[in-house]
Motif scaffolding. Sequence first.
Motif, PDB file in Angstrom:
ATOM      1  N   UNK A  40      28.626  75.990   3.720  1.00  0.00           N
ATOM      2  CA  UNK A  40      27.386  76.173   2.958  1.00  0.00           C
ATOM      3  C   UNK A  40      27.491  75.528   1.580  1.00  0.00           C
ATOM      4  N   UNK A  41      28.633  75.691   0.936  1.00  0.00           N
ATOM      5  CA  UNK A  41      28.823  75.118  -0.399  1.00  0.00           C
ATOM      6  C   UNK A  41      28.817  73.595  -0.344  1.00  0.00           C
ATOM      7  N   UNK A  42      29.459  73.014   0.673  1.00  0.00           N
ATOM      8  CA  UNK A  42      29.482  71.555   0.797  1.00  0.00           C
ATOM      9  C   UNK A  42      28.098  71.001   1.075  1.00  0.00           C
ATOM     10  N   UNK A  43      27.356  71.641   1.955  1.00  0.00           N
ATOM     11  CA  UNK A  43      26.015  71.160   2.269  1.00  0.00           C
ATOM     12  C   UNK A  43      25.061  71.343   1.089  1.00  0.00           C
ATOM     13  N   UNK A  48      20.016  66.811  -3.104  1.00  0.00           N
ATOM     14  CA  UNK A  48      19.681  66.112  -4.336  1.00  0.00           C
ATOM     15  C   UNK A  48      18.932  67.019  -5.308  1.00  0.00           C
ATOM     16  N   UNK A  49      18.138  67.925  -4.790  1.00  0.00           N
ATOM     17  CA  UNK A  49      17.413  68.853  -5.658  1.00  0.00           C
ATOM     18  C   UNK A  49      16.403  68.169  -6.552  1.00  0.00           C
ATOM     19  N   UNK A  50      15.713  67.119  -6.045  1.00  0.00           N
ATOM     20  CA  UNK A  50      14.767  66.371  -6.867  1.00  0.00           C
ATOM     21  C   UNK A  50      13.316  66.717  -6.570  1.00  0.00           C
ATOM     22  N   UNK A  99      21.649  72.954  -6.413  1.00  0.00           N
ATOM     23  CA  UNK A  99      21.863  73.971  -5.385  1.00  0.00           C
ATOM     24  C   UNK A  99      23.336  74.362  -5.260  1.00  0.00           C
ATOM     25  N   UNK A 100      24.186  73.769  -6.062  1.00  0.00           N
ATOM     26  CA  UNK A 100      25.614  74.011  -5.913  1.00  0.00           C
ATOM     27  C   UNK A 100      25.982  75.442  -6.300  1.00  0.00           C
ATOM     28  N   UNK A 101      26.978  75.962  -5.639  1.00  0.00           N
ATOM     29  CA  UNK A 101      27.575  77.240  -6.034  1.00  0.00           C
ATOM     30  C   UNK A 101      29.073  77.153  -5.814  1.00  0.00           C
ATOM     31  N   UNK A 102      29.787  77.971  -6.528  1.00  0.00           N
ATOM     32  CA  UNK A 102      31.236  77.841  -6.579  1.00  0.00           C
ATOM     33  C   UNK A 102      31.919  78.589  -5.439  1.00  0.00           C
ATOM     34  N   UNK A 184      35.688  67.035   4.187  1.00  0.00           N
ATOM     35  CA  UNK A 184      35.298  68.412   3.949  1.00  0.00           C
ATOM     36  C   UNK A 184      35.392  69.245   5.210  1.00  0.00           C
ATOM     37  N   UNK A 185      35.233  70.539   5.051  1.00  0.00           N
ATOM     38  CA  UNK A 185      35.289  71.444   6.201  1.00  0.00           C
ATOM     39  C   UNK A 185      34.146  71.147   7.161  1.00  0.00           C
ATOM     40  N   UNK A 186      32.964  70.837   6.630  1.00  0.00           N
ATOM     41  CA  UNK A 186      31.824  70.511   7.485  1.00  0.00           C
ATOM     42  C   UNK A 186      32.080  69.256   8.307  1.00  0.00           C
ATOM     43  N   UNK A 187      32.769  68.270   7.723  1.00  0.00           N
ATOM     44  CA  UNK A 187      33.102  67.046   8.456  1.00  0.00           C
ATOM     45  C   UNK A 187      34.038  67.351   9.616  1.00  0.00           C
TER      46      UNK A 187
END
Length: 216
Positions: A40-43, A48-50, A99-102, A184-187
């Motif tokens: 979730x964090x990687x995605x 872009x959040x534009x 949208x990033x979170x730690x 990444x984990x998603x990859x």
Amino acid sequence: MPDAPLHSPSAATGASKQVKLHESAFGAGFHGPLVHQSVRAEQAARRRGTAATKTRAMVSGGGAKPWRQKGTGRARAGSSRSPLWTGGGVVFGPQPRSYTFKVNRKEQRAALRSALSLHAQRGSLAVLDAAAFKVPKTRDAQDLLEDWGQPVPALVVLGVEESAAALSFRNLARVAVLTPESVGVADLLGASSLLISETALEEITARAGASAREKA
């Protein structure tokens, strides 16, 4: 300690040589909640959040009152920029944001170990002899994947200097080529098979291996 077969573009089907994998990176169990959180964090970081809409303060025009307050028989109106009007501002619309979170580093490493160990446990991981690619040749890369016999999509992890092998694999359909730093984990979870060069194996093992603090 888990191991993985070593494949080379010049080797025959079913390479017999085995490469030992470090238990610290490839012998972990699957931790679903940590993996889910890391994906979730990687995605979210890739968004872009534009997306943006104009509020009534941003819409041009509408400075004058459209008609007088009383006597027209129409509803009172103060500005054509009102959200009630076509072409007016938008109420509570999306605005540019991040949208990033730690996710803690310890949790990230644990999730990476889970994803790597999953490939090792189900036999969808192999080590690539990238030095055998003297020049880029897509046909050799295609033959190697066909000889290996694992399903696609496939993820190929190569060192930065292994450009000949990277150029050989990058044009193949449903094959992604990444460096150890960018994996990444998603990859890993999105790939049905994982092919890692010997150089990249050392780097990703160091990246995913448990630190002394985590082992304590």
